[in-house]
Design an enzyme around this catalytic site. Structure first.
Site, PDB file in Angstrom:
ATOM      1  N   ASP A 162       0.837  -1.198   0.000  1.00 51.61           N
ATOM      2  CA  ASP A 162       0.000   0.000   0.000  1.00 51.61           C
ATOM      3  C   ASP A 162       0.876   1.254   0.000  1.00 51.61           C
ATOM      4  OD1 ASP A 162       0.851  -0.712   2.641  1.00 51.61           O
ATOM      5  OD2 ASP A 162      -0.544   0.766   3.470  1.00 51.61           O
ATOM      6  N   GLU A 163       0.273   2.359  -0.435  1.00 49.44           N
ATOM      7  CA  GLU A 163       0.873   3.696  -0.337  1.00 49.44           C
ATOM      8  C   GLU A 163       2.342   3.705  -0.787  1.00 49.44           C
ATOM      9  OE1 GLU A 163      -0.055   4.656   3.761  1.00 49.44           O
ATOM     10  OE2 GLU A 163      -2.002   5.484   3.171  1.00 49.44           O
ATOM     11  N   VAL A 164       2.569   3.281  -2.016  1.00 52.62           N
ATOM     12  CA  VAL A 164       3.930   3.278  -2.556  1.00 52.62           C
ATOM     13  C   VAL A 164       4.229   4.685  -3.062  1.00 52.62           C
ATOM     14  CG1 VAL A 164       5.570   2.067  -4.035  1.00 52.62           C
ATOM     15  CG2 VAL A 164       3.525   0.888  -3.228  1.00 52.62           C
TER      16      VAL A 164
END
Length: 487
Positions: A162-164
């Site tokens: 997530d949230e790269v």
């Protein structure tokens, strides 16, 4: 041929309509505040009694990495023996364990180290892994191998993703885009597929799970053609009380059409309402679960694998601690019982109170009076005291008391000057507050150390208690010095 979900047109859940989840996971986010095994032994039976059927364990730097990965291991990490004991306890209480390893974004715990800093997507930021370097994949394979060595019987492995942040902003990514005409979505899916393929080929029977947020923006054709759907089960997360039911149904439909046969959902019981939040607003999380139940009621049950109730301990590796696990247990209890029963009512609230030994349970407001007997309830009681009966009165005293602001301002304190009669107006309340602080801080320190390593207790106290206490202590000392100067 495009498949289409058959969506029910039923409205919200009624009291006799229950949503059956194959697995209901309690998320243990261990970064920064890993509970001692002795405490986990106390709460796992409670989790099970409340309706949980599994644990999603996010170790980060609390995992006992060794050898080439020793640098990733925090001083307060669990030992291999402790991990085995955690797994034994989970099995004893019929809790399926799913370990979570970050493999793309939120890699700060690894990329902050000099030895691995060259594997960052953007050299300045330790958030995201550079997917182009073979060393990056070597690091991930080593992490996965060591975690799987201690979890040989798991059916799922959560690979994060997530949230790269900053993906595509590295020089190698820019070159990749210019030479191949690919997009950020293509790059993300390529890396996700490579990691998932490694898990599937190396550990037959283990299915990778990934957070879904980086998939949401990709078009259906790109997702379908990537081949990721045959490898990964997405976990759709939304922690908001105003969750858009129709939007989430449409997202599930999109994933279904792209070939994802099984889908997970993720709600939250704490750690989702503020970076430095210290008390949990139960109503926020209760409404989030009510919305998710509306979603689940309208989709075919066969597609849903389960739901993880997340309990974030930090927003990321470098942020402060938010609500500690014992603080969030009443919220967790409400959420689990809501999922188990399909609704929440006064009767269920009474059941929660009985299970937790609570005389009062307020789902709409923060309660200033906490009396309970569940494991760690003394931590909740003391943190509530700090919040309502110490921090607020101390702030008001220092900033609003007319004698302090009018006769013992920073100007006076710097020059050690005070009218003697004003000492009589200021000192009694200051000393009384300071005495209360000292008593509660001692008790809270003791309570925290029963559950958490000393580094966690130290951080919480320094962030949330010591500033007010030291301000008050300094005021009392300045009063004494200023009065001595007058004689």
């Amino acid at each position: 041929m495009t498949r289409q979900l058959t969506v029910s047109d039923n409205g919200g859940l009624s009291a006799d309509e229950k949503v059956a989840f194959k697995l209901t996971l309690v998320h243990l986010d261990l970064k920064g505040a890993p509970p001692k095994v002795s405490y986990l032994a106390e709460v796992m039976p409670l989790f099970s009694a409340l309706g949980a059927s599994g644990l999603l364990i996010e170790y980060e730097d609390t995992f006992p990495y060794y050898g080439e990965l020793l640098q990733l291991r925090a001083a307060h990490a669990y030992s291999p023996q402790e991990i085995r004991e955690i797994l034994r306890l989970a099995q004893l209480h019929r809790l399926e364990v799913i370990p979570l390893i970050q493999t793309f974004g939120h890699m700060e715990f690894a990329l902050k180290h000099k030895e691995f800093s060259h594997l960052r997507e953007v050299p300045m930021y330790p958030n995201s892994l550079n997917p182009h370097k073979e060393e990056s994949h070597k690091l991930l394979r080593a992490m996965i191998r060591q975690v799987m060595e201690l979890h040989p019987e798991v059916q799922w492995l959560h690979i994060g993703s997530d949230e790269v942040y900053y993906l595509g902003e590295g020089e190698e990514s820019k070159k990749y885009f210019s030479e191949n005409g690919h997009s950020v979505e293509d790059l993300f899916l390529s890396h996700l597929k490579k990691v998932a393929s490694h898990v599937v080929s190396s550990y037959p029977g283990v299915k990778p799970i990934a957070w879904d947020d980086m998939l949401r923006g990709a078009c259906a054709q790109t997702l379908t053609e990537s081949g990721v759907a045959q490898l990964v089960e997405p976990m759709i997360w939304d922690y908001t009380p105003n969750l858009d039911v129709d939007n989430r149904i449409a997202l599930i439909d999109k994933y279904w059409q792209c070939g994802f046969h099984k889908i997970w959902l993720a709600s939250a019981f704490k750690g989702a309402t503020g970076t430095s939040q210290q008390l949990t607003h139960i109503g926020h999380h209760l409404e989030n679960h009510r919305r998710w139940q509306q979603v689940v009621k309208k989709i075919p049950q066969g597609i849903l694998q389960g739901l993880a109730i997340t309990g974030w301990q930090r927003y990321d590796h470098f942020s402060v601690l938010c609500e500690l696990l014992p603080v969030g247990i009443p919220s967790l209890a409400v959420c689990l019982q809501t999922l188990k029963n399909g609704f929440f009512s006064e009767q269920i609230a009474a059941s929660v109170r009985d299970l937790l030994g609570m005389s009062h349970l307020d789902t709409e407001n923060y309660s200033s009076e906490i009396s309970a007997s569940f494991p760690g309830s003394d931590v909740l009681t003391l943190i509530t005291q700090v919040t309502f009966f110490l921090k607020t009165p101390t702030k008001d005293f220092l900033e609003e008391n007319r004698f302090v602001t009018g006769w013992f301002s920073p100007f006076h304190r710097k020059r050690k000057v005070v009218h003697p009669i004003m000492v009589q107006q200021i000192e009694p309340e200051a000393v009384s507050l300071l005495s209360k602080w000292s008593s509660v801080m001692g008790d809270l320190q003791t309570a925290l150390l029963k559950i958490f390593p000393s580094v966690t207790a130290e951080e919480w106290m320094e962030e949330n208690a010591l500033p007010c206490y030291l301000q008050l202590q300094e005021l009392v000392e300045d009063l004494k010095t200023a009065l001595e100067n007058q004689t």
